[in-house]
Design an enzyme around this catalytic site. Structure first.
Site, mmCIF file in Angstrom:
data_model
loop_
_atom_site.group_PDB
_atom_site.id
_atom_site.type_symbol
_atom_site.label_atom_id
_atom_site.label_comp_id
_atom_site.label_asym_id
_atom_site.label_seq_id
_atom_site.Cartn_x
_atom_site.Cartn_y
_atom_site.Cartn_z
ATOM 1 N N SER A 71 2.873 10.803 1.469
ATOM 2 C CA SER A 71 3.456 9.667 0.754
ATOM 3 C C SER A 71 3.219 9.744 -0.751
ATOM 4 O O SER A 71 3.905 9.078 -1.515
ATOM 5 C CB SER A 71 2.919 8.350 1.313
ATOM 6 O OG SER A 71 1.576 8.180 0.944
ATOM 7 N N LYS B 113 -1.563 3.616 -3.530
ATOM 8 C CA LYS B 113 -0.231 3.206 -3.964
ATOM 9 C C LYS B 113 -0.266 2.881 -5.455
ATOM 10 O O LYS B 113 -1.269 2.353 -5.966
ATOM 11 C CB LYS B 113 0.202 1.928 -3.214
ATOM 12 C CG LYS B 113 0.386 2.124 -1.709
ATOM 13 C CD LYS B 113 1.752 2.667 -1.382
ATOM 14 C CE LYS B 113 1.990 2.767 0.118
ATOM 15 N NZ LYS B 113 1.242 3.845 0.769
#
Lengths: 418, 153
Positions: free
Chosen positions: B71, B108
């Site tokens: 990711s 993130k």
């Protein structure tokens, strides 16, 4: 002013730090060898799970109440403890780590008004840096800081985990609220005795006269009374030497054979010796105890203990193991299934007390040998060299079925991040 | 999106940390030749670079994690070690560690303009966050290190 900062349900909180999905869920942590409950989250307390409950009795809770059970992961707890203590030590130069989850901090020259906010700051910094919730109690003496901490924890929602006991009124109110058996340093036996005298609360205790307290509870009890009355009798202790060091374990299976138990006793004795050497102390007494399995009601029960005086103070594996074996020989009886044994060393002092008699001193070569052994045995759980009388990993395998990972101390166990 | 912050109510006070670890321990090399010419470099000895000092200077607030999945590719590869500083407040644009229910810990990028948590890999979807939702960060990724043997080139 003193503060006692205490981690909330420390073992459970350490587990939760790395498994946040367990927040709000009941958690218990088991003793070595997964024997019994030694730590509980608040939710587990609410289920009525008591301290010391044997692990096999937890089954119904884990099936019906979503209880999460952990083996004790001392490697993780120790590392998390160090993080918390180091973080808190930054708040004042005067600090005393009291236990794995408690630290006393001393504040000189602070205005009381600021302390509550200062406590909140400590809480939020520890939560943020170390992921562990703590409670903070401020008071004028160490014993009262302990009381203040209890209040901060008990009424955590209203107080946001910080309580400042800064007036005579608050002190008296707190002491009247605190049952005598929950006072720092008053054990179960002593509280029974005190209740017998009509002393039900900490406040009642402070109303006893000095003479009686000194006579019945010794100088230690008198100091406690003074401390609870708001007079400083205890200061921070730099390096507190322990009064006794114990290594005890429940066996995974009941043991009947002498030589099996003797090997374990030898192991525990050397573990105690190691702990002594780590804090550069020596012991002069060795206690060994044996207990059969109380839960097997149909089998014959026996338990016994014996304390032996050493001819000289020692911290040598060889000497302590030898005397521990002698102690075991005295109490061991054939024909019983033993569940637990342990070695406790007492009479701990910083100096190797030397007798006048030349023939009753430790062989000076022991010290050198122990130094070499300690430098080789980096991991205490998995030693490289040890006494031949020890259980050489044949039987003593720790039962740790529910062990979490060592997230902060092992490369293979690191937190996984997507 | 609102980032959860530690209450800095006491920001007027500056804390001077009493450091108990994070010290440097070096093995000193001493010239041991009894009858030789002393090393001309001896006076300059003792300076060395320390990875701990540069990247792990605050051990009580440093956690190390291991990356899995793609990711955050190509910035982060599976198996990379992420050095997380839990004492730092996450700001807009930081690569922060968040805990997502069902997914676990995740790195993130914080995007306060668009109100979302953004994986660094463009192929992965952004996670939109409500304007009033509180996001609790566990720290900020400050350093990445990679064992080259994990690469197949």
């Amino acid at each position: 002013m003193f503060a006692l900062v205490d981690c909330n349900n420390f073992y459970a909180s350490s587990e939760r730090a790395f498994q946040p999905e367990l927040n709000g869920k009941p958690i218990v942590v088991l003793s070595n060898n997964d024997g019994c409950v030694i730590a509980r989250s608040n939710e587990a307390k609410d289920l009525g799970i008591k301290m010391g409950l044997p692990a096999f009795m937890l089954k119904e809770f884990s099936e019906n109440k979503d209880l999460h059970i952990f083996s004790s992961n001392y490697e993780l707890y120790d590392d998390m403890s160090r993080r918390v203590m180091n973080t808190l030590s930054a708040f004042t130069p005067e600090a005393e780590v009291y236990s794995i989850d408690e630290i006393f901090l001393k504040f000189t020259g602070f205005i009381n008004n600021d302390l509550n906010r200062y406590g909140q700051e400590m809480r939020s910094v520890v939560k943020k840096n170390c992921w562990i919730p703590v409670s903070v109690g401020f008071a004028h003496t160490k014993a009262l800081a302990k009381v203040a901490n209890k209040i901060a924890k008990k009424f955590s929602d209203q107080l946001d985990g910080v309580y400042v006991m800064d007036s005579e009124e608050k002190r008296i109110k707190a002491l009247k609220w605190l049952p005598i058996e929950e006072v720092w340093g008053i054990g179960r036996q002593l509280s029974k005795k005190l209740i017998g005298w009509g002393v039900r609360t900490a406040y009642d205790f402070t109303q006893l006269d000095d003479y009686t307290v000194n006579k019945q509870l010794s100088i230690v009890g008198l100091r406690l009374k003074k401390e609870l009355s708001g007079l400083n009798y205890l200061d921070l202790e730099e390096t507190e030497r322990k009064k006794a060091i114990a290594t005890t374990r429940s066996f995974a299976h009941d043991e009947y054979l002498y030589h099996h138990i003797a090997e374990r006793v030898s192991n525990f004795a050397t573990r105690c010796a190691e702990k002594l050497r780590r804090e550069q102390s020596y012991c002069s007494k060795i206690e060994v105890f044996l207990i059969t399995n109380m839960f097997k009601e149909n089998e014959p029960q026996y338990s016994n203990k014996v304390v032996l005086n050493l001819p000289f103070a020692s911290n040598s594996d060889i000497t302590i193991a030898k005397y521990a074996r002698k102690a075991l020989d005295i109490i061991f009886r054939e024909g019983y299934g033993y569940k637990k044994t342990g070695v406790v060393v007492h009479g701990i002092s910083p100096q190797p007390y030397r007798q006048g008699n030349l023939f009753f001193n430790e062989d000076l070569r022991h010290e050198k040998l122990m130094k070499v052994m300690d430098s080789m045995n980096i991991s205490r759980m998995d030693p490289v060299v040890t006494l031949a009388s020890n259980d050489l990993k044949r039987r003593e395998k720790m039962l740790r079925e529910k062990l979490s990972k060592c997230y902060t101390t092992k490369w293979d166990d690191l937190i996984s991040i997507s | 999106m609102i980032l959860k912050k530690a209450d800095n109510i006491y920001s007027e006070i500056e804390f001077y940390p009493v450091k108990k670890d994070g010290e440097k321990y070096y093995v000193e090399l001493h010239s041991n030749i009894a009858n030789g010419f002393p090393s001309p470099a001896e006076d300059f000895a003792g300076k060395r670079i320390s990875l701990d000092e540069k990247f792990l200077s605050k051990p009580e607030a440093t956690f190390i994690g291991k990356a899995k999945g793609m990711s955050n590719y190509p910035y982060i590869m599976p198996g990379d070690y992420l050095v997380i500083r839990s004492d730092l407040e996450a700001k807009d644009g930081d690569l922060a560690i968040v805990y997502l229910a069902g997914e676990g810990f995740s790195a993130k990028k914080i995007d306060l303009q668009k109100n979302c948590l953004t994986p660094l890999n463009k192929e992965f979807p952004e996670i939109p966050i409500g304007t009033d939702d509180v996001v609790e960060t566990r720290g900020v990724v400050k350093t990445i290190f990679r064992d080259i043997s994990s690469l197949n080139f």
